[in-house]
Every structure is written in structure tokens, then in C-alpha cells.
Design a protein around this motif. Structure first.
Motif, PDB file in Angstrom:
ATOM      1  N   THR A  64      17.579  27.927 -23.587  1.00  0.00           N
ATOM      2  CA  THR A  64      18.041  27.447 -22.285  1.00  0.00           C
ATOM      3  C   THR A  64      16.869  26.943 -21.455  1.00  0.00           C
ATOM      4  O   THR A  64      16.930  25.874 -20.846  1.00  0.00           O
ATOM      5  CB  THR A  64      18.763  28.573 -21.524  1.00  0.00           C
ATOM      6  N   GLY A  65      15.790  27.726 -21.440  1.00  0.00           N
ATOM      7  CA  GLY A  65      14.614  27.330 -20.681  1.00  0.00           C
ATOM      8  C   GLY A  65      14.034  26.011 -21.146  1.00  0.00           C
ATOM      9  O   GLY A  65      13.621  25.176 -20.328  1.00  0.00           O
ATOM     10  N   LEU A  66      14.010  25.805 -22.463  1.00  0.00           N
ATOM     11  CA  LEU A  66      13.475  24.559 -23.003  1.00  0.00           C
ATOM     12  C   LEU A  66      14.352  23.369 -22.631  1.00  0.00           C
ATOM     13  O   LEU A  66      13.840  22.297 -22.261  1.00  0.00           O
ATOM     14  CB  LEU A  66      13.353  24.658 -24.519  1.00  0.00           C
ATOM     15  N   SER A  67      15.663  23.545 -22.720  1.00  0.00           N
ATOM     16  CA  SER A  67      16.567  22.439 -22.367  1.00  0.00           C
ATOM     17  C   SER A  67      16.438  22.088 -20.888  1.00  0.00           C
ATOM     18  O   SER A  67      16.454  20.904 -20.513  1.00  0.00           O
ATOM     19  CB  SER A  67      18.016  22.807 -22.699  1.00  0.00           C
ATOM     20  N   ILE A  68      16.297  23.116 -20.040  1.00  0.00           N
ATOM     21  CA  ILE A  68      16.109  22.870 -18.618  1.00  0.00           C
ATOM     22  C   ILE A  68      14.772  22.178 -18.372  1.00  0.00           C
ATOM     23  O   ILE A  68      14.658  21.270 -17.539  1.00  0.00           O
ATOM     24  CB  ILE A  68      16.154  24.201 -17.842  1.00  0.00           C
ATOM     25  N   ALA A  69      13.747  22.570 -19.119  1.00  0.00           N
ATOM     26  CA  ALA A  69      12.422  21.969 -18.949  1.00  0.00           C
ATOM     27  C   ALA A  69      12.442  20.484 -19.295  1.00  0.00           C
ATOM     28  O   ALA A  69      11.854  19.660 -18.588  1.00  0.00           O
ATOM     29  CB  ALA A  69      11.403  22.701 -19.828  1.00  0.00           C
ATOM     30  N   VAL A  70      13.138  20.139 -20.381  1.00  0.00           N
ATOM     31  CA  VAL A  70      13.198  18.734 -20.788  1.00  0.00           C
ATOM     32  C   VAL A  70      13.950  17.904 -19.753  1.00  0.00           C
ATOM     33  O   VAL A  70      13.498  16.827 -19.344  1.00  0.00           O
ATOM     34  CB  VAL A  70      13.873  18.606 -22.171  1.00  0.00           C
ATOM     35  N   ALA A  71      15.111  18.407 -19.305  1.00  0.00           N
ATOM     36  CA  ALA A  71      15.919  17.654 -18.345  1.00  0.00           C
ATOM     37  C   ALA A  71      15.215  17.503 -17.001  1.00  0.00           C
ATOM     38  O   ALA A  71      15.193  16.420 -16.412  1.00  0.00           O
ATOM     39  CB  ALA A  71      17.269  18.339 -18.148  1.00  0.00           C
ATOM     40  N   THR A  72      14.621  18.593 -16.522  1.00  0.00           N
ATOM     41  CA  THR A  72      13.975  18.552 -15.212  1.00  0.00           C
ATOM     42  C   THR A  72      12.619  17.869 -15.270  1.00  0.00           C
ATOM     43  O   THR A  72      12.263  17.088 -14.385  1.00  0.00           O
ATOM     44  CB  THR A  72      13.806  19.984 -14.665  1.00  0.00           C
ATOM     45  N   GLY A  73      11.839  18.159 -16.306  1.00  0.00           N
ATOM     46  CA  GLY A  73      10.525  17.554 -16.427  1.00  0.00           C
ATOM     47  C   GLY A  73      10.592  16.045 -16.517  1.00  0.00           C
ATOM     48  O   GLY A  73       9.731  15.334 -15.979  1.00  0.00           O
ATOM     49  N   ALA A  74      11.624  15.512 -17.176  1.00  0.00           N
ATOM     50  CA  ALA A  74      11.761  14.062 -17.306  1.00  0.00           C
ATOM     51  C   ALA A  74      11.924  13.390 -15.951  1.00  0.00           C
ATOM     52  O   ALA A  74      11.525  12.236 -15.760  1.00  0.00           O
ATOM     53  CB  ALA A  74      12.960  13.739 -18.200  1.00  0.00           C
ATOM     54  N   TYR A  75      12.484  14.119 -14.999  1.00  0.00           N
ATOM     55  CA  TYR A  75      12.700  13.560 -13.657  1.00  0.00           C
ATOM     56  C   TYR A  75      11.388  13.315 -12.924  1.00  0.00           C
ATOM     57  O   TYR A  75      11.346  12.623 -11.913  1.00  0.00           O
ATOM     58  CB  TYR A  75      13.607  14.498 -12.863  1.00  0.00           C
ATOM     59  N   GLY A  76      10.284  13.866 -13.447  1.00  0.00           N
ATOM     60  CA  GLY A  76       8.976  13.614 -12.853  1.00  0.00           C
ATOM     61  C   GLY A  76       8.610  12.140 -12.866  1.00  0.00           C
ATOM     62  O   GLY A  76       7.809  11.680 -12.041  1.00  0.00           O
ATOM     63  N   VAL A  77       9.188  11.368 -13.799  1.00  0.00           N
ATOM     64  CA  VAL A  77       8.973   9.925 -13.825  1.00  0.00           C
ATOM     65  C   VAL A  77       9.410   9.309 -12.507  1.00  0.00           C
ATOM     66  O   VAL A  77       8.736   8.436 -11.940  1.00  0.00           O
ATOM     67  CB  VAL A  77       9.753   9.289 -14.997  1.00  0.00           C
TER      68      VAL A  77
ATOM     69  N   ARG B 223      11.462  35.777 -21.022  1.00  0.00           N
ATOM     70  CA  ARG B 223      11.329  34.603 -21.887  1.00  0.00           C
ATOM     71  C   ARG B 223      11.886  33.352 -21.202  1.00  0.00           C
ATOM     72  O   ARG B 223      11.270  32.282 -21.225  1.00  0.00           O
ATOM     73  CB  ARG B 223      12.061  34.841 -23.211  1.00  0.00           C
ATOM     74  N   GLY B 224      13.048  33.495 -20.607  1.00  0.00           N
ATOM     75  CA  GLY B 224      13.661  32.346 -19.943  1.00  0.00           C
ATOM     76  C   GLY B 224      12.811  31.842 -18.793  1.00  0.00           C
ATOM     77  O   GLY B 224      12.639  30.625 -18.622  1.00  0.00           O
ATOM     78  N   PHE B 225      12.264  32.768 -18.025  1.00  0.00           N
ATOM     79  CA  PHE B 225      11.435  32.376 -16.875  1.00  0.00           C
ATOM     80  C   PHE B 225      10.193  31.605 -17.318  1.00  0.00           C
ATOM     81  O   PHE B 225       9.892  30.528 -16.799  1.00  0.00           O
ATOM     82  CB  PHE B 225      11.018  33.616 -16.083  1.00  0.00           C
ATOM     83  N   TRP B 226       9.470  32.157 -18.298  1.00  0.00           N
ATOM     84  CA  TRP B 226       8.203  31.535 -18.699  1.00  0.00           C
ATOM     85  C   TRP B 226       8.420  30.230 -19.443  1.00  0.00           C
ATOM     86  O   TRP B 226       7.667  29.254 -19.238  1.00  0.00           O
ATOM     87  CB  TRP B 226       7.384  32.510 -19.550  1.00  0.00           C
ATOM     88  N   VAL B 227       9.417  30.168 -20.310  1.00  0.00           N
ATOM     89  CA  VAL B 227       9.665  28.927 -21.040  1.00  0.00           C
ATOM     90  C   VAL B 227      10.084  27.817 -20.079  1.00  0.00           C
ATOM     91  O   VAL B 227       9.582  26.686 -20.146  1.00  0.00           O
ATOM     92  CB  VAL B 227      10.732  29.121 -22.132  1.00  0.00           C
ATOM     93  N   ALA B 228      10.979  28.140 -19.158  1.00  0.00           N
ATOM     94  CA  ALA B 228      11.418  27.136 -18.185  1.00  0.00           C
ATOM     95  C   ALA B 228      10.285  26.751 -17.242  1.00  0.00           C
ATOM     96  O   ALA B 228      10.020  25.567 -17.023  1.00  0.00           O
ATOM     97  CB  ALA B 228      12.616  27.654 -17.396  1.00  0.00           C
ATOM     98  N   GLY B 229       9.602  27.753 -16.685  1.00  0.00           N
ATOM     99  CA  GLY B 229       8.553  27.475 -15.710  1.00  0.00           C
ATOM    100  C   GLY B 229       7.389  26.688 -16.271  1.00  0.00           C
ATOM    101  O   GLY B 229       6.997  25.650 -15.728  1.00  0.00           O
ATOM    102  N   LEU B 230       6.830  27.174 -17.382  1.00  0.00           N
ATOM    103  CA  LEU B 230       5.680  26.483 -17.977  1.00  0.00           C
ATOM    104  C   LEU B 230       6.086  25.148 -18.596  1.00  0.00           C
ATOM    105  O   LEU B 230       5.333  24.164 -18.523  1.00  0.00           O
ATOM    106  CB  LEU B 230       5.037  27.379 -19.041  1.00  0.00           C
TER     107      LEU B 230
END
Length: 236
Positions: free
Chosen positions: A16-29, A129-136
Motif C-alpha cells: 500500500t505504501g509503495l502504491s501511494i508513493a508512486v501515485a503521490t510522488g509522480a505529482y511532484g512533476v 512498515r506502511g509509514f516508512w515505505v510511504a514516507g520515504l
């Protein structure tokens, strides 16, 4: 890599954290492109993502700058939106109890998405795990994509046409949805949604969500007060 693959396979929170990271991180563009379009330099835009690392606060800052506001007023609007992270930090500190350098790292990556990912889990290990994977994950991708957006600039056109803003919202709603159990949470969510929509044309960008949060907090406080003052039973 094998260890990371095993973690993702065995941990729902990590996935879950990884999927959130990809979706949210992409918005940095989008932030990178809008930041340079507002008149900031590439290094200034990247510094905002690296040091502030709070999407709402960053967009508030460049929104004020683009509108002709001063740096002081932009910092004020950014700080106002960033206050919510302080509340999140208290929750995460009580939940995960990080120590040493991890406490400093946790403070910096405590944002909406990492907090929501942690709170959505039941198991203590999965919460961490969810916190660190999503946050980092978001921190790395957000800063990388900010640089890409800042360098691309006008060549990208309107960042919203790529749908990245919708991806971030959809990811956060995916975390919220499972927590709306029962009529009461749905009623509170509906009230806050109505408040947000009514506030959008009346207040600056970013403030409606703060008003909705205040409404939710008030409802929660009234419920807690009612429960504490309610009689515990007869003949107890």
C-alpha cells in the motif's frame, strides 16, 4: 533487492505504501512545473520540496508568489497549512515511538499519506512498515519528479492535463475508504465534504480542508464529551 521484494510480497502495508508513493510522488512533476512558472528558479523549487516536503504547503507558497504576494505572506500561508503535520507527528510519535535519528527522519516524512497508511493498519509492525515505505518512497519520488518538472518547465504544458492531481486524490481516498465503517463516520465525512465545497469560493486555496478538519475535530470533541458525561448504567 531480494529483501525488498520479499517485504512487498509479505507485507500488505508495504505494498500500500509503495502504491501511494508512486501515485503521490509522480505529482511532484506538477509542482516543479508550476514552481518555475510562478517565477522561482530550479534550485529554489527543488529546495522547497527537499526542505519543506509538504505538498499542500508548497502549492500554497507558490500560489501566493504567482499571485504577486510577498515572500512573507507566502511563508505564512505555507506555515498555516503545515500545522496539520504537527498533529500527525504527535500521532506517529505515540504510535511508533521512533528513537535517535529515526525520530528526526520520521518527523520529516510525516505527511498526510504516510500517516494515513500507518493508521490504516491494525498490526504494530505493519503500521511501521506502511509509514516508512510511504514516507520515504514519496520523499524520494517527490523530489526526483520536482526536479523533472522544474527542468521541463513550459515544455510540459498544463500539468493538470496529465491527471496527476487526480491520481494523488484517488490514492488518498483509497486509504480513507476502508476506515468509513458505520453510519457515523460516513455522516462526518459527508458534512466535511459539504463544508469543503462551500468554502472553496470563499477562502484561499488550501484553507477549505483546514476548515473541514476543524469541523471534524469539533464533532469528535463533542462526541467524546457526550460519552464522558453519559451515565454508565443503573445499579453498577
Amino acid at each position: 533487492m531480494p529483501a525488498a521484494t520479499a517485504l512487498l510480497r509479505e507485507s500488505p502495508a508495504a505494498r500500500t505504501g509503495l502504491s501511494i508513493a508512486v501515485a503521490t510522488g509522480a505529482y511532484g512533476v506538477s509542482f516543479g512545473a508550476l514552481g518555475t512558472a510562478s517565477g522561482l528558479g530550479v534550485l529554489e523549487v527543488c529546495a522547497l520540496s527537499l526542505l519543506t516536503f509538504s505538498g499542500g504547503s508548497q502549492f500554497a507558497f507558490i500560489g501566493v508568489i504567482a499571485g504577486g504576494g510577498s515572500a512573507a505572506s507566502a511563508a505564512g500561508a505555507s506555515t498555516l497549512l503545515g500545522l496539520r503535520n504537527g498533529v500527525y507527528a504527535m500521532q506517529i510519535n505515540a504510535l511508533l515511538r521512533p528513537r535517535g535519528w529515526r525520530r528526526l527522519a520520521a518527523a520529516h516524512v510525516t505527511i498526510d499519506e504516510s500517516t494515513a497508511t500507518a493508521l490504516a493498519q491494525e498490526d504494530r509492525a505493519e503500521q511501521a512498515r506502511g509509514f516508512w515505505v510511504a514516507g520515504l518512497g514519496i520523499f524520494l519520488l517527490w523530489n526526483l519528479m520536482t526536479l523533472v518538472g522544474a527542468l521541463a518547465g513550459d515544455a510540459m504544458g498544463d500539468p493538470q492535463r496529465w491527471g496527476l492531481d487526480g491520481a494523488a486524490v484517488a490514492a488518498f481516498l483509497g486509504l480513507l475508504w476502508p476506515r468509513l465503517r458505520g453510519r457515523e463516520p460516513w455522516a462526518i465525512a459527508a458534512v466535511c465534504a459539504v463544508v469543503t465545497v462551500l468554502c472553496i469560493p470563499l477562502v484561499p486555496p488550501g484553507v477549505p480542508i483546514l476548515v473541514a478538519a476543524a469541523v471534524a475535530a469539533t464533532i469528535g470533541w463533542l462526541q467524546l464529551r457526550r460519552e464522558r458525561t453519559a451515565p454508565t448504567g443503573v445499579g453498577a
